[in-house]
Design a protein around this motif. Sequence first.
Motif, PDB file in Angstrom:
ATOM      1  N   TRP A  60       0.820   2.935   0.083  1.00 27.52           N
ATOM      2  CA  TRP A  60      -0.526   2.936   0.650  1.00 27.52           C
ATOM      3  C   TRP A  60      -0.481   3.446   2.090  1.00 27.52           C
ATOM      4  N   ALA A 117     -13.531   2.531  -2.496  1.00 27.32           N
ATOM      5  CA  ALA A 117     -12.394   1.595  -2.571  1.00 27.32           C
ATOM      6  C   ALA A 117     -11.840   1.288  -1.192  1.00 27.32           C
ATOM      7  N   ARG A 144     -10.242  -0.895   5.189  1.00 30.72           N
ATOM      8  CA  ARG A 144     -11.154   0.107   4.632  1.00 30.72           C
ATOM      9  C   ARG A 144     -10.459   1.449   4.452  1.00 30.72           C
ATOM     10  N   ARG A 145      -9.590   1.791   5.407  1.00 30.88           N
ATOM     11  CA  ARG A 145      -8.952   3.104   5.333  1.00 30.88           C
ATOM     12  C   ARG A 145      -7.744   3.129   4.411  1.00 30.88           C
ATOM     13  N   ARG A 146      -7.223   1.972   4.132  1.00 26.49           N
ATOM     14  CA  ARG A 146      -5.975   1.900   3.375  1.00 26.49           C
ATOM     15  C   ARG A 146      -6.215   2.333   1.937  1.00 26.49           C
ATOM     16  N   ARG A 147      -5.495   3.350   1.487  1.00 31.71           N
ATOM     17  CA  ARG A 147      -5.613   3.757   0.090  1.00 31.71           C
ATOM     18  C   ARG A 147      -4.292   4.311  -0.406  1.00 31.71           C
ATOM     19  N   THR A 148      -4.134   4.348  -1.748  1.00 30.05           N
ATOM     20  CA  THR A 148      -2.867   4.828  -2.306  1.00 30.05           C
ATOM     21  C   THR A 148      -2.691   6.280  -1.908  1.00 30.05           C
ATOM     22  N   THR A 149      -1.434   6.635  -1.736  1.00 26.29           N
ATOM     23  CA  THR A 149      -1.145   7.979  -1.286  1.00 26.29           C
ATOM     24  C   THR A 149       0.060   8.503  -2.057  1.00 26.29           C
TER      25      THR A 149
END
Lengths: 363, 363, 286, 286
Positions: free
Chosen positions: A348, B363, A270-275
């Motif tokens: 990510w 997302a 859930r917390r993983r997102r592109t950075t």
Amino acid sequence: MLRAARPDDLDALMALAQARAIGISSLPAERAALAEQIAQSQAAFTSDDDASGEERYLFVLQDRRSGRLVGTAGIAAAAGFNDRFYSYRNEFIVQAAPALGARNRIHTLHLCHDLTGVTLLTGFHIDAALADTLAPQLLSRGRLAFIGAQAERFSDRIAAENPGLADDSGRCPFWDAVGQRFFGMAYPEAERLTGGFSPKGWIAELMPQGPIYVPLLPEEAQWSLGQLHPVGDLPFSMLLDEGLDGDTYLNLFDGGPTAEGRVATLKTVRRRRTTPAAPGPEILHIGPPTGGDVPQADEDDTAWCLVDNGRRDGFAALLLPAPEPGMPLLLSDDDIAALGWQDGQPLWAALLDPLHPPVEVDA
Amino acid sequence: MLRAARPDDLDALMALAQARAIGISSLPAERAALAEQIAQSQAAFTSDDDASGEERYLFVLQDRRSGRLVGTAGIAAAAGFNDRFYSYRNEFIVQAAPALGARNRIHTLHLCHDLTGVTLLTGFHIDAALADTLAPQLLSRGRLAFIGAQAERFSDRIAAENPGLADDSGRCPFWDAVGQRFFGMAYPEAERLTGGFSPKGWIAELMPQGPIYVPLLPEEAQWSLGQLHPVGDLPFSMLLDEGLDGDTYLNLFDGGPTAEGRVATLKTVRRRRTTPAAPGPEILHIGPPTGGDVPQADEDDTAWCLVDNGRRDGFAALLLPAPEPGMPLLLSDDDIAALGWQDGQPLWAALLDPLHPPVEVDA
Amino acid sequence: MEGSPVSPGFTLRAVTAADLPTLLPWLRPGAARTLPLAEPTTAATATTATAGDGSAEHWLLVETQGAPRACLRLRRAIGLALPRPWYHVGCVVHAAPALQLQHRQHTLLLGHDHTGASELADIAWQRTGRSLAEQAAALQALVQGAIARIAAQRHQYAATLIVELPGRRDAQGHAPFWHGLGRHFYAGDPEAAAERFGPDWRCHVAALLPRQPVYAAFLSDAAQAAIAQVDDGSRLLLDTLWHAGLRYGHHITVDDGGPVFEAEVDALVGGAAAPPTMGVEGRKSL
Amino acid sequence: MEGSPVSPGFTLRAVTAADLPTLLPWLRPGAARTLPLAEPTTAATATTATAGDGSAEHWLLVETQGAPRACLRLRRAIGLALPRPWYHVGCVVHAAPALQLQHRQHTLLLGHDHTGASELADIAWQRTGRSLAEQAAALQALVQGAIARIAAQRHQYAATLIVELPGRRDAQGHAPFWHGLGRHFYAGDPEAAAERFGPDWRCHVAALLPRQPVYAAFLSDAAQAAIAQVDDGSRLLLDTLWHAGLRYGHHITVDDGGPVFEAEVDALVGGAAAPPTMGVEGRKSL
């Protein structure tokens, strides 16, 4: 760093397999079998074939400073591939006899293969000296980040078997009360026969098909249901923290808890997102010699995040200090090399909770 | 606005109960019974007593412009309070006969009371003219925001029964294949006897205690399992969007799907957080006459959020345009009155998805 | 093994290869068709304490005036090598006193209740050209002859003797009981499977059948009506067995739902007719 | 109802209030202790087609030289008003051919298989001061007298007659079978419940017992050993019933695990001894 196992990891993995220090190992102790497992994993990480569910991925945790392997963990894409994957499910039945003024909540165990086809986390083994560092987090949650990154190759549910109570002499209260009566053999013998966890279909043919009424089991066996062997504490606690449910399923053999949940609801996923990322001015990482680049838990107040490159072939994950809001992730040359990153490529990140959280981050 | 039902809503609720236009109504058609239900709800919203699980909350959706009641929905704090709450659980058993080269995946229905004590969403009824507006969102998700706000008064799991396939003449394929054989009475008669949903303990005594082997049911009944009656489409689809699982449990009577999930993983509960607010310069809300202050779905690109005041006594929720990042929520005088807000008091907001989402927001 | 006289005019003897052309046309589809092996075919690792001294199976016939009239297989202990399934027909009453409702339901529970019993199997006889009276006489001679054989070697046989009776079938040989129950769990053709695997096919297919009690109410009417019913063509056999003292004990076969008749061997042979000393759950000791 | 002579020297007659002081001390704890009502106590909404003409229950005794020696209750059709539970003792074989493993397991399945049967219940007799031979003679006279009574009013009774035999108990009156099974599902004292509710207590407690098959292997050794075993003090009764033609049919009582003996009524009374025409699942038609 967390990365896929390679053939040249064989010696180091052999050493880990024999040490069995902390955690649950599913590594074979024979060299040839281990080499085969590495090869199978390499194919899973690199093959262009569509996923069949048969893939087994093997990860290693490597100290970047010393190059030493300090941990390993695996994933089986689909539990019970080609056959059923059996568990016991806890069920509770309430029965009432109004005339007697009595009411009863009966605990039963239900032989099921609910978890067939679910992605299975296998093994978890880390150098005992790193138990109190963030290294276990990288090993455990990095593997989940990989599943999140390659979602189409995995089930939308994951599960992990965890060892139940059994002593070194092979006494296992649950087995003695259940398996023993239907197999007619002691636990170590059955374990040898079946290669440990994940009983195959034909084994379950021997087990009672209807529910097992828990009140009929000896008290020691009742008490052992869902109890974790101490070696499983570390990996199990991290999976519970990720949001897996550890109360529903039990291992058929030793009654240990099988954690289970949806991939989409895992904390790391859930917390993983592109950075956004950028080359940083210097090497940022500090840490004690034992931990290599992995920070000690009580070291400072740094907020850490799990960073991965999202790849299958060439997958790598690191722990890096979390950037300030609105700032890009700063990468040292070593980070860049470990991640195989080039400017413009995505990365990510998933924020880790502080080990001694002052407040709940994910409110 | 969404708020608790009051005694002076009785006439309007009577009209809604008799209309039964869109959705699932659990409102009694008799005036006295309805008045009793309102009184019970009022006690639940206002009593200082600790929650016992017996509470039943009744909400109404009111058009702020016209003052008209346009919808209603309820919550029962604990399903089967004081008794078991029965459902069928879908299970699949794989059996193999290697000698015959045959393998079989058998669907069975398992009588269970897994959902006993779970918070139950009851009824959902909205003016048919508002079906395509955001009004159903306020009714459905506002109720979930209340559960999130008052978590200590509810279970950590919620469930909602949804009507299965039955025609107006009372023909219900599932009942005819299962209930009829064990009750010896037609569906309407059984429904009358039991007051509709939520069969009581003694009713289940008549049902088969072991699994029902689905392959033995007539094809029409097999096909109807977990099928939703069209009147339930709107509320059911919003619950699935919230993250509830609609595939595991079935209603004992008509085979309709019973959605179920953890409160903590609901979309509205996850997104709901405190938000700064400030009195706004003017009334912001636009909308067609039918919808009152509730915006039409295709009206514009405005991002909307569900705003609630977090109270039990005096609970209210509205849909308001989402503030720009970093900006406070701007409240009109009417909003302030509806929410009973005073400067300095907290408010909570949860972003709604756009009805035709260009990208996944969460997302 | 030489023949022994049974009913007046009939002789019981073992079937030989020379009898096969006569006997095979009598057999039902799926019946065993080969001569028993000289040595026990069962054995395996099962706890078959009494097996070992003699043949596990005899194929016997009765003849009169030199012509075979009827045959059966006499088995010492069944289900030891390959567990054989039956349904036990039970009864549950569902009651809701508050509603004044009470329903009696039949249940079918798959099990191996007769494991270890002795058996008379594949009873077949010459029908063509024989009057019913002749057929009845031959069957009676056959069954009594088999019982006498058991009595003569009492220690080689179990406490219980069973006979599976053919269940109801239509003109095409299809069983409504199978159509209502088994078919939903095994899509293959049961007659073809019986031809291919012989009587063992039921042991194999049992792995696919429901393991929890099945309510008979879920079966089609025709299947419910066929529970424990004997096929018209076996009415004479039912009669013979009944008069010999065998009775239906609430077990049926898994394919056509035919009844399993059973008897205490000691009661049949008129042998050691003493009550059990203390224990009466006979299956325990096997 | 006046007495009728049975075995030489014995007379069978209905129990009257005047007999109670003599009879009550013979009864086991939990046995019914009151005179039957004149009208059927059962009835309810059940489909008890045959009930209605006469009493549902008779309390009978045999006396010799004017002194009662033994008594029983004769019931026409049991379990109709309140379903009565028994366990059916089944057998399943678990086999893993790949491992060459095969295990035979006993299972206990709760059900109401004998619903509608006729019953001889609460059989009790004078033990003190009587030789075993005298006791046996009284019991035999009692059982034969009851069977004769059934024969005389055959149409009022069911196809099957059952008798529940007392299961094994220790010196304190506790049943190891209950200790190993029932106790885990009902914490109350079974003797106290039996005293309070009479024989019906087992119908009530059944609502708490396991509804899916229970593997006997999960019971304590003592409980397993008590399955279908008769209490020492009832050895004489077992003997009498066995010689009268009743047999254990793999059902046991839910409290002490005592065996249920059963018989076809027609076979006992020597009445209409004809095989069933076609249907043999007798429970269906009741």
